[in-house]
Design an enzyme around this catalytic site. Sequence first.
Site, PDB file in Angstrom:
ATOM      1  N   ALA A 215     -46.526  -7.365  17.280  1.00  0.00           N
ATOM      2  CA  ALA A 215     -46.634  -6.156  18.178  1.00  0.00           C
ATOM      3  C   ALA A 215     -48.363  -5.877  18.039  1.00  0.00           C
ATOM      4  O   ALA A 215     -48.957  -6.066  16.974  1.00  0.00           O
ATOM      5  CB  ALA A 215     -46.087  -4.976  17.884  1.00  0.00           C
TER       6      ALA A 215
ATOM      7  N   ASN B 231     -49.507  -1.227  23.366  1.00  0.00           N
ATOM      8  CA  ASN B 231     -50.362  -0.084  23.924  1.00  0.00           C
ATOM      9  C   ASN B 231     -51.796  -0.492  24.183  1.00  0.00           C
ATOM     10  O   ASN B 231     -52.284  -1.773  23.875  1.00  0.00           O
ATOM     11  CB  ASN B 231     -50.530   0.775  22.701  1.00  0.00           C
ATOM     12  CG  ASN B 231     -51.060   0.003  21.269  1.00  0.00           C
ATOM     13  OD1 ASN B 231     -50.424  -0.546  20.659  1.00  0.00           O
ATOM     14  ND2 ASN B 231     -52.263   0.450  21.124  1.00  0.00           N
TER      15      ASN B 231
ATOM     16  N   MET C 256     -51.863  -5.686  12.852  1.00  0.00           N
ATOM     17  CA  MET C 256     -52.097  -5.766  11.216  1.00  0.00           C
ATOM     18  C   MET C 256     -51.250  -6.921  10.599  1.00  0.00           C
ATOM     19  O   MET C 256     -50.938  -6.589   9.479  1.00  0.00           O
ATOM     20  CB  MET C 256     -51.618  -4.283  10.784  1.00  0.00           C
ATOM     21  CG  MET C 256     -52.121  -3.146  11.563  1.00  0.00           C
ATOM     22  SD  MET C 256     -51.569  -1.660  11.129  1.00  0.00           S
ATOM     23  CE  MET C 256     -52.095  -0.300  12.183  1.00  0.00           C
ATOM     24  N   SER C 257     -51.284  -8.000  11.200  1.00  0.00           N
ATOM     25  CA  SER C 257     -50.434  -9.138  10.661  1.00  0.00           C
ATOM     26  C   SER C 257     -51.022 -10.351  11.011  1.00  0.00           C
ATOM     27  O   SER C 257     -52.082 -10.414  11.491  1.00  0.00           O
ATOM     28  CB  SER C 257     -48.962  -8.934  10.945  1.00  0.00           C
ATOM     29  OG  SER C 257     -48.777  -9.114  12.334  1.00  0.00           O
TER      30      SER C 257
ATOM     31  N   HIS D 241     -38.357  -2.945   9.896  1.00  0.00           N
ATOM     32  CA  HIS D 241     -38.477  -4.313   9.628  1.00  0.00           C
ATOM     33  C   HIS D 241     -37.298  -4.425   8.580  1.00  0.00           C
ATOM     34  O   HIS D 241     -37.143  -3.784   7.418  1.00  0.00           O
ATOM     35  CB  HIS D 241     -39.780  -4.404   8.586  1.00  0.00           C
ATOM     36  CG  HIS D 241     -40.889  -4.300   9.485  1.00  0.00           C
ATOM     37  ND1 HIS D 241     -41.466  -5.725   9.824  1.00  0.00           N
ATOM     38  CD2 HIS D 241     -41.698  -3.338  10.188  1.00  0.00           C
ATOM     39  CE1 HIS D 241     -42.609  -5.294  10.598  1.00  0.00           C
ATOM     40  NE2 HIS D 241     -42.725  -3.944  10.784  1.00  0.00           N
TER      41      HIS D 241
ATOM     42  N   HIS E  69     -46.738   4.997  15.869  1.00  0.00           N
ATOM     43  CA  HIS E  69     -45.918   3.928  15.545  1.00  0.00           C
ATOM     44  C   HIS E  69     -44.494   3.940  16.454  1.00  0.00           C
ATOM     45  O   HIS E  69     -44.103   2.685  16.886  1.00  0.00           O
ATOM     46  CB  HIS E  69     -45.654   4.125  14.027  1.00  0.00           C
ATOM     47  CG  HIS E  69     -44.720   2.696  13.597  1.00  0.00           C
ATOM     48  ND1 HIS E  69     -45.179   1.422  13.618  1.00  0.00           N
ATOM     49  CD2 HIS E  69     -43.394   2.575  12.939  1.00  0.00           C
ATOM     50  CE1 HIS E  69     -44.230   0.899  13.227  1.00  0.00           C
ATOM     51  NE2 HIS E  69     -43.106   1.431  12.560  1.00  0.00           N
TER      52      HIS E  69
ATOM     53  N   SER F 100     -42.894  -6.293  14.587  1.00  0.00           N
ATOM     54  CA  SER F 100     -42.294  -4.946  14.747  1.00  0.00           C
ATOM     55  C   SER F 100     -41.564  -4.914  15.976  1.00  0.00           C
ATOM     56  O   SER F 100     -42.114  -5.341  17.096  1.00  0.00           O
ATOM     57  CB  SER F 100     -43.541  -3.684  15.006  1.00  0.00           C
ATOM     58  OG  SER F 100     -44.037  -4.081  13.957  1.00  0.00           O
TER      59      SER F 100
ATOM     60  N   HIS G  46     -46.395  -6.678   5.125  1.00  0.00           N
ATOM     61  CA  HIS G  46     -47.749  -6.319   5.408  1.00  0.00           C
ATOM     62  C   HIS G  46     -48.675  -5.894   4.500  1.00  0.00           C
ATOM     63  O   HIS G  46     -48.462  -5.517   3.298  1.00  0.00           O
ATOM     64  CB  HIS G  46     -47.574  -5.106   6.462  1.00  0.00           C
ATOM     65  CG  HIS G  46     -46.944  -5.278   7.855  1.00  0.00           C
ATOM     66  ND1 HIS G  46     -45.662  -5.052   7.883  1.00  0.00           N
ATOM     67  CD2 HIS G  46     -47.556  -5.771   8.978  1.00  0.00           C
ATOM     68  CE1 HIS G  46     -44.892  -5.524   8.977  1.00  0.00           C
ATOM     69  NE2 HIS G  46     -46.214  -5.811   9.703  1.00  0.00           N
TER      70      HIS G  46
ATOM     71  N   TYR H  11     -51.071  -3.710   4.335  1.00  0.00           N
ATOM     72  CA  TYR H  11     -51.028  -2.177   4.442  1.00  0.00           C
ATOM     73  C   TYR H  11     -49.977  -1.708   3.429  1.00  0.00           C
ATOM     74  O   TYR H  11     -50.135  -0.584   3.028  1.00  0.00           O
ATOM     75  CB  TYR H  11     -51.131  -1.538   5.627  1.00  0.00           C
ATOM     76  CG  TYR H  11     -49.910  -1.625   6.429  1.00  0.00           C
ATOM     77  CD1 TYR H  11     -48.825  -1.016   6.267  1.00  0.00           C
ATOM     78  CD2 TYR H  11     -49.999  -2.468   7.621  1.00  0.00           C
ATOM     79  CE1 TYR H  11     -47.705  -1.199   7.146  1.00  0.00           C
ATOM     80  CE2 TYR H  11     -48.995  -2.481   8.535  1.00  0.00           C
ATOM     81  CZ  TYR H  11     -47.729  -2.073   8.169  1.00  0.00           C
ATOM     82  OH  TYR H  11     -46.587  -2.137   9.071  1.00  0.00           O
ATOM     83  N   GLU H  12     -48.843  -2.462   3.164  1.00  0.00           N
ATOM     84  CA  GLU H  12     -47.739  -1.967   2.368  1.00  0.00           C
ATOM     85  C   GLU H  12     -48.187  -2.109   1.100  1.00  0.00           C
ATOM     86  O   GLU H  12     -47.543  -1.322   0.123  1.00  0.00           O
ATOM     87  CB  GLU H  12     -46.469  -2.669   2.617  1.00  0.00           C
ATOM     88  CG  GLU H  12     -45.823  -2.514   3.776  1.00  0.00           C
ATOM     89  CD  GLU H  12     -44.720  -3.345   4.031  1.00  0.00           C
ATOM     90  OE1 GLU H  12     -43.441  -2.898   3.912  1.00  0.00           O
ATOM     91  OE2 GLU H  12     -44.909  -4.519   4.601  1.00  0.00           O
TER      92      GLU H  12
HETATM   93  N1  HPA Z   1     -53.713  -1.550  16.467  1.00  0.00           N
HETATM   94  C1  HPA Z   1     -53.282  -2.140  15.444  1.00  0.00           C
HETATM   95  N2  HPA Z   1     -52.168  -2.543  15.461  1.00  0.00           N
HETATM   96  C2  HPA Z   1     -51.361  -2.290  16.157  1.00  0.00           C
HETATM   97  C3  HPA Z   1     -51.651  -1.704  17.553  1.00  0.00           C
HETATM   98  C4  HPA Z   1     -52.961  -1.242  17.543  1.00  0.00           C
HETATM   99  O1  HPA Z   1     -53.214  -0.581  18.693  1.00  0.00           O
HETATM  100  N3  HPA Z   1     -50.378  -1.435  18.168  1.00  0.00           N
HETATM  101  C5  HPA Z   1     -49.601  -2.306  17.714  1.00  0.00           C
HETATM  102  N4  HPA Z   1     -49.997  -2.912  16.542  1.00  0.00           N
END
Ligand code: HPA
Length: 275
Positions: free
Chosen positions: A114, A236, A212-213, A62, A248, A31, A84, A86-87
């Site tokens: 990310a 973050n 998440m990847s 993406h 996001h 990302s 992903h 989750y998609e």
């Molecule tokens: N959690 C999960 N996936 C992420 C995060 C997070 O804090 N930041 C970027 N992708």
Amino acid sequence: MKELKEKITQAVDSIKIKTDLVPQIGLILGSGLGVLADEIVNKVSIKYSEIKGFPLSTVEGHVGAFVMGELEGKIVIAQQGRLHYYEGYPMKDITLPLRVMKALGIKVLIVTNAAGGINPEFKAGDLMIITDHINLMGHNPLIGVNDSTLGPRFPDISQIYDRGLRELAIKTAEKIGLSVRQGIYVAVSGPSYETKAELKFMHMIGGDSVGMSTAPEVIVAGHSSIPCLGISCITNCIDFISNKKLTHEEVIEVGNATVPKFSRLVKEIIKEMKI
Ligand code: HPA
């Protein structure tokens, strides 16, 4: 399983119509990090929509394309925009681009993402060289009938984040004056971000970043005997105290702001790679 092999062959055929380049390095861009593909020269870009049998990415930020060409003297293929879990895609689709990159000839995979920082010393904007992962996605892309022509039933992935590549990444970062972190990536399905209790748990079990990847592609790289270098861009930081909401947009924004140093590091590593 014949079906997976057919899908790979079909995709390879539709790419080979467009280019006869044989890539040495595969790049999976996370990302906000896809712009690195813009720096590839003499490139051929092939949208997933142009590849027969390929699923399409639905996430904002993406793009969904393979970009093949030269980067720092090497032939690379970049997967710009990944799929992903989750998609709602099956794991076999998420990892199909990696299978195709392997069939095209890659010898090494650089995978980026990310991620949230779990290690309390991490700051937003840090880069973390992945030393290992913990897969909490609740799924594995190798579940199902195994095609032994693609890899073994029970692959050992305990050293999949290749030590030599990690050492190269750290040495290279030092050389260009960049400080990098090292740590363990925890993979979750998402799409909800974590609860505070989940983050505490991930910290307790040794996680340094969460995202998440990456785990699906790296597991398939292990199945395919492709050594991996993984880099998390910490977008973050986990904050057990404040109640600030994570969005996001924030993840993408910090990812974008980190692009210059991330790109510099990845390009320099590619330049130094002996393959
Ligand atoms: N959690 C999960 N996936 C992420 C995060 C997070 O804090 N930041 C970027 N992708």
